[in-house]
Design a protein around this motif. Structure first.
Motif, PDB file in Angstrom:
ATOM      1  N   LEU A  19       0.717  -1.032   0.001  1.00 22.67           N
ATOM      2  CA  LEU A  19      -0.118   0.017  -0.019  1.00 22.67           C
ATOM      3  C   LEU A  19       0.928   1.353  -0.155  1.00 22.67           C
ATOM      4  O   LEU A  19       0.335   2.248  -0.609  1.00 22.67           O
ATOM      5  N   LEU A  20       2.062   1.267   0.611  1.00 21.30           N
ATOM      6  CA  LEU A  20       2.864   2.221   0.686  1.00 21.30           C
ATOM      7  C   LEU A  20       4.172   2.020  -0.170  1.00 21.30           C
ATOM      8  O   LEU A  20       5.326   2.032   0.649  1.00 21.30           O
ATOM      9  N   GLU A  21       4.053   2.171  -1.348  1.00 28.22           N
ATOM     10  CA  GLU A  21       5.181   1.786  -2.342  1.00 28.22           C
ATOM     11  C   GLU A  21       6.387   2.739  -2.036  1.00 28.22           C
ATOM     12  O   GLU A  21       7.464   2.392  -2.229  1.00 28.22           O
ATOM     13  N   GLU A  22       5.942   3.897  -1.580  1.00 25.69           N
ATOM     14  CA  GLU A  22       7.100   4.959  -1.433  1.00 25.69           C
ATOM     15  C   GLU A  22       7.904   4.686  -0.035  1.00 25.69           C
ATOM     16  O   GLU A  22       8.942   5.558   0.187  1.00 25.69           O
ATOM     17  N   TYR A  23       7.463   3.889   0.798  1.00 21.48           N
ATOM     18  CA  TYR A  23       8.224   3.691   1.934  1.00 21.48           C
ATOM     19  C   TYR A  23       8.967   2.412   1.740  1.00 21.48           C
ATOM     20  O   TYR A  23       8.347   1.320   1.117  1.00 21.48           O
ATOM     21  N   ILE A  24       9.799   2.083   2.764  1.00 16.83           N
ATOM     22  CA  ILE A  24      10.466   0.577   3.178  1.00 16.83           C
ATOM     23  C   ILE A  24       9.709   0.444   4.363  1.00 16.83           C
ATOM     24  O   ILE A  24      10.053   1.127   5.367  1.00 16.83           O
ATOM     25  N   VAL A  25       8.965  -0.757   4.620  1.00 14.89           N
ATOM     26  CA  VAL A  25       8.369  -1.155   5.718  1.00 14.89           C
ATOM     27  C   VAL A  25       9.486  -2.268   6.428  1.00 14.89           C
ATOM     28  O   VAL A  25       9.554  -3.241   5.641  1.00 14.89           O
ATOM     29  N   VAL A  26       9.866  -2.006   7.494  1.00 11.95           N
ATOM     30  CA  VAL A  26      10.807  -2.677   8.245  1.00 11.95           C
ATOM     31  C   VAL A  26       9.925  -3.621   9.242  1.00 11.95           C
ATOM     32  O   VAL A  26       9.443  -3.411  10.034  1.00 11.95           O
ATOM     33  N   GLU A  27      10.252  -4.991   9.007  1.00 11.89           N
ATOM     34  CA  GLU A  27       9.327  -5.796   9.825  1.00 11.89           C
ATOM     35  C   GLU A  27      10.434  -6.205  10.848  1.00 11.89           C
ATOM     36  O   GLU A  27      11.472  -6.866  10.834  1.00 11.89           O
ATOM     37  N   GLU A  28       9.908  -5.947  12.286  1.00  9.84           N
ATOM     38  CA  GLU A  28      10.589  -6.111  13.555  1.00  9.84           C
ATOM     39  C   GLU A  28       9.865  -6.901  14.542  1.00  9.84           C
ATOM     40  O   GLU A  28       9.524  -6.388  15.580  1.00  9.84           O
ATOM     41  N   GLY A  29       9.309  -8.155  14.141  1.00  7.90           N
ATOM     42  CA  GLY A  29       8.535  -8.757  15.171  1.00  7.90           C
ATOM     43  C   GLY A  29       9.444 -10.015  15.573  1.00  7.90           C
ATOM     44  O   GLY A  29      10.003 -10.646  14.741  1.00  7.90           O
ATOM     45  N   LEU A  30       9.094 -10.220  16.862  1.00  8.75           N
ATOM     46  CA  LEU A  30       9.966 -11.263  17.439  1.00  8.75           C
ATOM     47  C   LEU A  30       8.658 -11.999  18.437  1.00  8.75           C
ATOM     48  O   LEU A  30       8.208 -11.469  19.389  1.00  8.75           O
ATOM     49  N   CYS A  31       8.435 -13.334  18.110  1.00  7.85           N
ATOM     50  CA  CYS A  31       7.670 -14.024  18.984  1.00  7.85           C
ATOM     51  C   CYS A  31       8.144 -14.169  20.493  1.00  7.85           C
ATOM     52  O   CYS A  31       9.248 -14.438  20.462  1.00  7.85           O
ATOM     53  N   GLY A  32       7.252 -13.800  21.366  1.00  9.04           N
ATOM     54  CA  GLY A  32       7.393 -13.844  22.706  1.00  9.04           C
ATOM     55  C   GLY A  32       8.027 -12.528  23.388  1.00  9.04           C
ATOM     56  O   GLY A  32       7.869 -12.402  24.386  1.00  9.04           O
ATOM     57  N   ARG A  33       8.025 -11.477  22.628  1.00  8.17           N
ATOM     58  CA  ARG A  33       8.624 -10.296  22.805  1.00  8.17           C
ATOM     59  C   ARG A  33       7.650  -9.572  23.827  1.00  8.17           C
ATOM     60  O   ARG A  33       6.684  -9.517  23.504  1.00  8.17           O
ATOM     61  N   THR A  34       8.105  -9.148  24.895  1.00  6.53           N
ATOM     62  CA  THR A  34       7.448  -8.238  25.725  1.00  6.53           C
ATOM     63  C   THR A  34       7.845  -6.586  25.633  1.00  6.53           C
ATOM     64  O   THR A  34       8.611  -6.505  24.858  1.00  6.53           O
ATOM     65  N   ALA A  35       7.036  -5.817  26.168  1.00  8.32           N
ATOM     66  CA  ALA A  35       7.430  -4.446  26.237  1.00  8.32           C
ATOM     67  C   ALA A  35       8.671  -4.114  26.940  1.00  8.32           C
ATOM     68  O   ALA A  35       9.740  -3.561  26.427  1.00  8.32           O
ATOM     69  N   VAL A  36       8.583  -4.588  28.191  1.00  3.67           N
ATOM     70  CA  VAL A  36      10.039  -4.206  29.111  1.00  3.67           C
ATOM     71  C   VAL A  36      10.312  -5.262  30.011  1.00  3.67           C
ATOM     72  O   VAL A  36      11.309  -5.373  30.616  1.00  3.67           O
ATOM     73  N   PHE A  37       9.660  -6.395  30.167  1.00  4.61           N
ATOM     74  CA  PHE A  37       9.913  -7.566  31.083  1.00  4.61           C
ATOM     75  C   PHE A  37      11.000  -8.789  30.577  1.00  4.61           C
ATOM     76  O   PHE A  37      11.034  -9.108  29.129  1.00  4.61           O
ATOM     77  N   GLU A  38      11.870  -8.998  31.381  1.00  6.15           N
ATOM     78  CA  GLU A  38      12.845 -10.056  31.146  1.00  6.15           C
ATOM     79  C   GLU A  38      12.058 -11.271  31.219  1.00  6.15           C
ATOM     80  O   GLU A  38      11.306 -11.560  32.361  1.00  6.15           O
ATOM     81  N   ASP A  39      12.155 -12.341  30.294  1.00  7.31           N
ATOM     82  CA  ASP A  39      11.254 -13.538  30.490  1.00  7.31           C
ATOM     83  C   ASP A  39      12.350 -14.549  30.960  1.00  7.31           C
ATOM     84  O   ASP A  39      13.494 -14.984  30.413  1.00  7.31           O
ATOM     85  N   PRO A  40      12.002 -15.213  32.244  1.00  3.31           N
ATOM     86  CA  PRO A  40      12.992 -16.125  32.702  1.00  3.31           C
ATOM     87  C   PRO A  40      13.048 -17.637  32.000  1.00  3.31           C
ATOM     88  O   PRO A  40      13.960 -18.253  32.366  1.00  3.31           O
ATOM     89  N   LEU A  41      12.128 -17.784  31.004  1.00  3.77           N
ATOM     90  CA  LEU A  41      12.256 -18.870  30.324  1.00  3.77           C
ATOM     91  C   LEU A  41      12.785 -18.673  28.950  1.00  3.77           C
ATOM     92  O   LEU A  41      13.300 -19.773  28.422  1.00  3.77           O
ATOM     93  N   ASN A  42      12.734 -17.347  28.610  1.00  2.00           N
ATOM     94  CA  ASN A  42      13.466 -17.255  27.152  1.00  2.00           C
ATOM     95  C   ASN A  42      14.365 -15.902  27.245  1.00  2.00           C
ATOM     96  O   ASN A  42      13.773 -14.887  27.484  1.00  2.00           O
ATOM     97  N   GLU A  43      15.420 -16.155  26.558  1.00  2.00           N
ATOM     98  CA  GLU A  43      16.281 -14.837  26.673  1.00  2.00           C
ATOM     99  C   GLU A  43      15.998 -13.958  25.401  1.00  2.00           C
ATOM    100  O   GLU A  43      15.382 -14.460  24.522  1.00  2.00           O
ATOM    101  N   GLY A  44      16.458 -12.777  25.349  1.00  2.00           N
ATOM    102  CA  GLY A  44      16.112 -11.770  24.361  1.00  2.00           C
ATOM    103  C   GLY A  44      14.705 -10.907  24.102  1.00  2.00           C
ATOM    104  O   GLY A  44      14.604 -10.787  23.108  1.00  2.00           O
TER     105      GLY A  44
END
Length: 209
Positions: free
Chosen positions: A38-63
């Motif tokens: 839809l936005l051909e004039e832009y570069i859309v950068v996908e930065e999705g990570l399964c399990g990502r939180t906003a600010v919390f450290e996950d004791p079972l999964n790093e990063g």
């Protein structure tokens, strides 16, 4: 011609998780891929990570802590025009013992961190998206052991996010108003909702520019 970038920062719903295949939706199904078309004039950068939180450290999964990755992420893609943030689903996991207010405050930290960086082409354009609420069925689905009791907390996020985005001068979309989670694990967008979300983001950006 100057490159214009939109960074879409999120979790498995930005990555495009498909519960049916336990894999990833195709580029033309993911909201980020539709947005790119839809936005051909832009570069859309996908930065999705399964399990990502906003600010919390996950004791079972790093990063998984989004706050720790946000700065190098935005610096690596600078200069950028837009940042979209859609997080909070994983923060609702029972093991984090966070209130809805805690989760919203975490998203506010992401906003303030992003605004403070020298990564913007002009001025910060930050679009915060509240994901649709996790549905009650999640708590008895195959992911119940991972998520725990989370649906009621998730349903409280939209109003809290809206307050923070207004106070921080950001753009806002409540995806729960037009999207839904699938009917299998009740915590991931279905294909139709990816399409609807892409259209809402597109309209927000086009109305501004």
């Amino acid at each position: 011609m100057r490159e214009k970038r939109i960074v879409c920062f999120g979790d498995s719903n930005t990555w495009g998780y498909d519960v049916v295949t336990n894999g990833r939706f195709g580029k033309d199904v993911r909201y980020t891929g539709i947005l790119q078309n839809l936005l051909e004039e832009y570069i859309v950068v996908e930065e999705g990570l399964c399990g990502r939180t906003a600010v919390f450290e996950d004791p079972l999964n790093e990063g998984m802590n989004g706050l720790k990755y946000l700065v190098p992420c935005l610096q690596s893609h600078s200069k950028i025009e837009w940042l979209t943030i859609m997080l909070g689903t994983n923060d609702c996991k029972e093991r984090f013992s966070a209130t809805a207010q805690n989760i919203a405050d975490g998203v506010r930290r992401l906003i303030r961190t992003a605004k403070s960086l020298d990564v913007w082409e002009t001025e910060p354009h930050i679009l915060v998206i509240t994901p649709p609420p996790i549905e009650k069925g999640c708590e008895t689905s195959a992911v119940a052991g991972e998520m725990g009791v989370c649906s009621e907390k998730s349903s409280k996020l939209a109003k809290l996010y809206e307050v923070h985005t207004k106070n921080e001068g950001c753009y806002y979309i409540n995806a729960g108003e037009f999207c839904k989670m699938n009917d299998i694990d009740y915590m991931h967008l279905d294909a139709e909702s990816h399409k609807k979300l892409a259209m809402q983001i597109f309209q927000t950006i086009k109305n501004e520019v």
